[in-house]
Design a protein around this motif. Sequence first.
Motif, PDB file in Angstrom:
ATOM      1  N   PRO A  68      -9.119  -0.474  -4.849  1.00  0.00           N
ATOM      2  CA  PRO A  68      -9.538   0.611  -3.957  1.00  0.00           C
ATOM      3  C   PRO A  68     -10.876   1.222  -4.365  1.00  0.00           C
ATOM      4  N   ASP A  98      -3.938   4.248   0.720  1.00  0.00           N
ATOM      5  CA  ASP A  98      -3.332   3.377  -0.289  1.00  0.00           C
ATOM      6  C   ASP A  98      -2.719   4.258  -1.363  1.00  0.00           C
ATOM      7  N   GLU A 107      -2.917  -5.307  -4.338  1.00  0.00           N
ATOM      8  CA  GLU A 107      -2.616  -4.437  -3.202  1.00  0.00           C
ATOM      9  C   GLU A 107      -1.233  -4.715  -2.629  1.00  0.00           C
ATOM     10  N   GLU A 108      -0.841  -5.997  -2.622  1.00  0.00           N
ATOM     11  CA  GLU A 108       0.432  -6.346  -1.995  1.00  0.00           C
ATOM     12  C   GLU A 108       0.916  -7.684  -2.522  1.00  0.00           C
ATOM     13  N   ARG A 120       0.807  -1.225   0.000  1.00  0.00           N
ATOM     14  CA  ARG A 120       0.000   0.000   0.000  1.00  0.00           C
ATOM     15  C   ARG A 120       0.840   1.273   0.000  1.00  0.00           C
TER      16      ARG A 120
END
Length: 400
Positions: free
Chosen positions: A371, A278, A344-345, A161
């Motif tokens: 998001p 984020d 996201e990761e 993020r």
Amino acid sequence: FFFDSFVMAWVRRCGQLIVKRAPRFSRFASHTIEQHYDIEGERIYTDDFCNTSTHILNKVGRKLHLVHTHPLNILKKKIESSFSDFQCFDDISPAVSTWQNFDSLLIPEGHQARSPKDTYYLNKDTVLRPHTSAHQHDLLSQGHQKFLVSGDVYRRDEIDRTHYWVFHQMEGVKVMQTADPAEVEADLKRSLEAMVQQLFGDLKAEDMRWVDAYFPFTEPSFELEIMWQGDWLETLGCGIMQQEILQRAGADQNGKCKAWAFGIGLERIAMPLFQVPDIRLFWSENKRFLSQFEDGKISTFQPLVSLKDYPPNNQSISFWVPEGFVDNDFYDLVRAMEFADLVEEVELFDDFTHPKTGRTSKAFHVIFRSPEKTLTTAEVNEYMAVLRDLVVQHLGVELR
């Protein structure tokens, strides 16, 4: 200025190019390495050293720091107002020579900092700047003695993020008519404390602390941390510029001048100031994002729907890796996907070397979360199928 933890992460050269031809799954991975790129009006031809795909270059030209009412633009203007007598340069092409990026900053041939492991090369002699310091020599040589440089910078990095392959930096340089390093250090710290207080409010003396640091371009070097919401927050790095940098640029007046420099990551500061959870949100083209912010004001980001209302979809992938594999090879493959902004990761959660065969296995969590919308399981499963196929094709791994 390249004043942050990433400078210590440039360790060794990565292996092969991630994408040299159009992959089979063109719907999701249509980004390739082309024979040439046109960047800011300049045609740059690639070679076998190039590790920059079309997907990475899609962000060139967006220049979020110049977008009116964007949080990065608001922050940039506030920093500039703290240095009202400095010249501002905010529209310099991100394609720079290796001489500008390394040699002018005293980074010698063969130094680990030149590794493509963390730097995007366009060809052997040209990179996408990983720091705005690449413009120091040119501006000093032109006679500028007090200036700010802001712009987009690019690094092969982890995925989460708070990290993105392109972000924005601002750097300040001041040449002083003195040979006294104590005078330069005092002016540096006084100037930066005033700037940080303007950004974060009326901080008390005990809410700020200077930490000794190491940067190859300054000596001594420092980081400025502030107490923010109950924890110490690193805001910037800085130091007294190495005298040889001034000498090479013809700006030291036979030793009569010294200079200080600082660097600040705009997203690093904008995320806590505007409470943006984020880093991907800064790239949102949704009008509801920019409409929240007002020029000159730092205000709290108000998502229409909380990020937690969009549930994550956790996937995993594991494989035996070939010799020379580095984690950033995998991260960059993910970035080459059309769905990269839905990730996201990416987290390495297992690194195992077989005691008998000596082979190394790595396992990664790939966490999908948009998001702006809820992802379906069917969508994510399709993305993972693509990723598994391409990691074999282009990184030479063996799936487990």
